[in-house]
Design a protein around this motif. Sequence first.
Motif, PDB file in Angstrom:
ATOM      1  N   LYS A 203       0.793  -0.990   0.131  1.00  0.00           N
ATOM      2  CA  LYS A 203       0.018   0.026   0.014  1.00  0.00           C
ATOM      3  C   LYS A 203       1.048   1.291  -0.247  1.00  0.00           C
ATOM      4  O   LYS A 203       1.611   1.510  -0.934  1.00  0.00           O
ATOM      5  CB  LYS A 203      -1.053  -0.090   1.318  1.00  0.00           C
ATOM      6  CG  LYS A 203      -2.141  -1.175   0.954  1.00  0.00           C
ATOM      7  CD  LYS A 203      -3.005  -0.995   2.133  1.00  0.00           C
ATOM      8  CE  LYS A 203      -4.109  -2.203   1.924  1.00  0.00           C
ATOM      9  NZ  LYS A 203      -4.995  -2.266   3.164  1.00  0.00           N
ATOM     10  N   ASN A 204       0.602   2.249   1.141  1.00  0.00           N
ATOM     11  CA  ASN A 204       1.531   3.307   0.902  1.00  0.00           C
ATOM     12  C   ASN A 204       2.943   3.559   1.852  1.00  0.00           C
ATOM     13  O   ASN A 204       3.043   4.359   2.581  1.00  0.00           O
ATOM     14  CB  ASN A 204       0.711   4.471   1.434  1.00  0.00           C
ATOM     15  CG  ASN A 204      -0.611   4.870   0.424  1.00  0.00           C
ATOM     16  OD1 ASN A 204      -0.304   4.799  -0.557  1.00  0.00           O
ATOM     17  ND2 ASN A 204      -1.513   5.270   0.768  1.00  0.00           N
ATOM     18  N   ARG A 205       3.356   2.402   2.071  1.00  0.00           N
ATOM     19  CA  ARG A 205       4.677   2.180   2.743  1.00  0.00           C
ATOM     20  C   ARG A 205       5.716   1.052   2.069  1.00  0.00           C
ATOM     21  O   ARG A 205       5.222   0.173   1.249  1.00  0.00           O
ATOM     22  CB  ARG A 205       4.435   1.624   4.292  1.00  0.00           C
ATOM     23  CG  ARG A 205       3.734   0.335   4.330  1.00  0.00           C
ATOM     24  CD  ARG A 205       3.403  -0.179   5.754  1.00  0.00           C
ATOM     25  NE  ARG A 205       2.873  -1.462   6.002  1.00  0.00           N
ATOM     26  CZ  ARG A 205       2.574  -2.122   6.966  1.00  0.00           C
ATOM     27  NH1 ARG A 205       2.808  -1.316   8.117  1.00  0.00           N
ATOM     28  NH2 ARG A 205       2.162  -3.302   7.212  1.00  0.00           N
ATOM     29  N   VAL A 206       6.837   1.461   2.217  1.00  0.00           N
ATOM     30  CA  VAL A 206       7.719   0.214   1.786  1.00  0.00           C
ATOM     31  C   VAL A 206       8.336  -0.310   2.984  1.00  0.00           C
ATOM     32  O   VAL A 206       8.705   0.271   4.291  1.00  0.00           O
ATOM     33  CB  VAL A 206       8.802   1.047   1.042  1.00  0.00           C
ATOM     34  CG1 VAL A 206       8.384   1.859   0.088  1.00  0.00           C
ATOM     35  CG2 VAL A 206       9.819   2.114   1.865  1.00  0.00           C
ATOM     36  N   ILE A 207       8.866  -1.568   2.847  1.00  0.00           N
ATOM     37  CA  ILE A 207       9.352  -2.588   3.742  1.00  0.00           C
ATOM     38  C   ILE A 207      10.748  -2.573   3.790  1.00  0.00           C
ATOM     39  O   ILE A 207      11.119  -3.357   2.612  1.00  0.00           O
ATOM     40  CB  ILE A 207       8.333  -3.801   4.056  1.00  0.00           C
ATOM     41  CG1 ILE A 207       7.030  -3.340   4.393  1.00  0.00           C
ATOM     42  CG2 ILE A 207       8.837  -4.451   5.084  1.00  0.00           C
ATOM     43  CD1 ILE A 207       5.856  -4.472   4.300  1.00  0.00           C
ATOM     44  N   LEU A 208      11.558  -2.627   4.760  1.00  0.00           N
ATOM     45  CA  LEU A 208      12.986  -2.643   4.321  1.00  0.00           C
ATOM     46  C   LEU A 208      13.295  -3.944   5.171  1.00  0.00           C
ATOM     47  O   LEU A 208      14.174  -4.663   4.661  1.00  0.00           O
ATOM     48  CB  LEU A 208      13.880  -1.681   4.776  1.00  0.00           C
ATOM     49  CG  LEU A 208      13.822  -0.345   4.441  1.00  0.00           C
ATOM     50  CD1 LEU A 208      14.924   0.620   4.982  1.00  0.00           C
ATOM     51  CD2 LEU A 208      13.628  -0.480   2.717  1.00  0.00           C
ATOM     52  N   ASP A 209      12.664  -4.491   6.302  1.00  0.00           N
ATOM     53  CA  ASP A 209      12.813  -5.839   6.928  1.00  0.00           C
ATOM     54  C   ASP A 209      11.614  -5.824   8.102  1.00  0.00           C
ATOM     55  O   ASP A 209      10.551  -4.912   7.975  1.00  0.00           O
ATOM     56  CB  ASP A 209      14.174  -5.852   7.724  1.00  0.00           C
ATOM     57  CG  ASP A 209      14.390  -4.556   8.826  1.00  0.00           C
ATOM     58  OD1 ASP A 209      13.335  -4.151   9.516  1.00  0.00           O
ATOM     59  OD2 ASP A 209      15.520  -3.854   8.785  1.00  0.00           O
ATOM     60  N   ALA A 210      11.827  -6.668   8.881  1.00  0.00           N
ATOM     61  CA  ALA A 210      10.499  -7.104   9.517  1.00  0.00           C
ATOM     62  C   ALA A 210      10.192  -5.789  10.629  1.00  0.00           C
ATOM     63  O   ALA A 210       8.998  -5.632  11.053  1.00  0.00           O
ATOM     64  CB  ALA A 210      10.758  -8.402  10.385  1.00  0.00           C
ATOM     65  N   ASN A 211      11.213  -4.952  10.691  1.00  0.00           N
ATOM     66  CA  ASN A 211      10.924  -4.133  11.790  1.00  0.00           C
ATOM     67  C   ASN A 211      11.073  -2.380  11.303  1.00  0.00           C
ATOM     68  O   ASN A 211      11.217  -1.569  12.036  1.00  0.00           O
ATOM     69  CB  ASN A 211      12.097  -4.053  12.911  1.00  0.00           C
ATOM     70  CG  ASN A 211      11.940  -5.383  13.593  1.00  0.00           C
ATOM     71  OD1 ASN A 211      11.085  -5.627  14.106  1.00  0.00           O
ATOM     72  ND2 ASN A 211      13.206  -6.128  13.741  1.00  0.00           N
ATOM     73  N   THR A 212      11.224  -2.327  10.032  1.00  0.00           N
ATOM     74  CA  THR A 212      11.543  -0.922   9.381  1.00  0.00           C
ATOM     75  C   THR A 212      10.499  -0.867   8.278  1.00  0.00           C
ATOM     76  O   THR A 212      10.495  -1.343   7.334  1.00  0.00           O
ATOM     77  CB  THR A 212      13.024  -0.984   8.825  1.00  0.00           C
ATOM     78  OG1 THR A 212      13.891  -1.165   9.968  1.00  0.00           O
ATOM     79  CG2 THR A 212      13.222   0.320   8.485  1.00  0.00           C
TER      80      THR A 212
END
Length: 234
Positions: A203-212
Amino acid sequence: MIRCLAIDDEPLALGQLVTYISKVPFLELAAQCQSALEARAFLEHDTVDAIFCDINMPDLNGMDFVKSLTCPPLIVFTTAYSEYAVEGFKVNAVDYLLKPFGLQDFQRSASRLKERIEGASMVNEQADVIYLKTDYRVVTVHIADIRYIEGMSEYLKVWVEGEPKPIITLLSMKKMEERLPSSFMRIHRSYIVNLTKIQEVNKNRVILDANTYLPVGDLYKEAFQSYLQSRFIR
């Protein structure tokens, strides 16, 4: 803005420092202290870019206080005793103000602080590394290791692969954005991301890892979506 700490055991002298700081547009008073011990306690939970410090103070004098700091910020010493000048420059003080000093003298010292900080917060023209001023040091950062950059007022947090804490430097998002290669993109008013570090877009976010998770701002959504479209396998 240059966050600074004013230290003087004499109330009138401290008041003068505070007044002069307020008259320089690029200086911001973080705190005022009447002893080096009080200043040390403040620095245990906060950071500053510069310290205007009296030398002759009870309990702990300014010179010994600065020498005791692990990573001292930029220092301008203030004192009524000229014999301290040489010793002051031995600890790499930016300037030395001999009391009584006026606003013009203070502004000269403030300008030297600004020049020192701007000269150290520099980005190499080469594409592989940047040099950033942080905690009175200049550190080399490999661009490929940067995960993302977070803006906070006049400062940036540069998050680097494998490092638990960010590098904090006095630099604008615009300046950093201009110097980074095309593998980086501004996705929010407060975030620049290394596109090669993105694991998922949700959606409106990018995920770099499980916590970011980083948000994608409305102003940057179209450009980011265009980038994604250009990378789709059809």
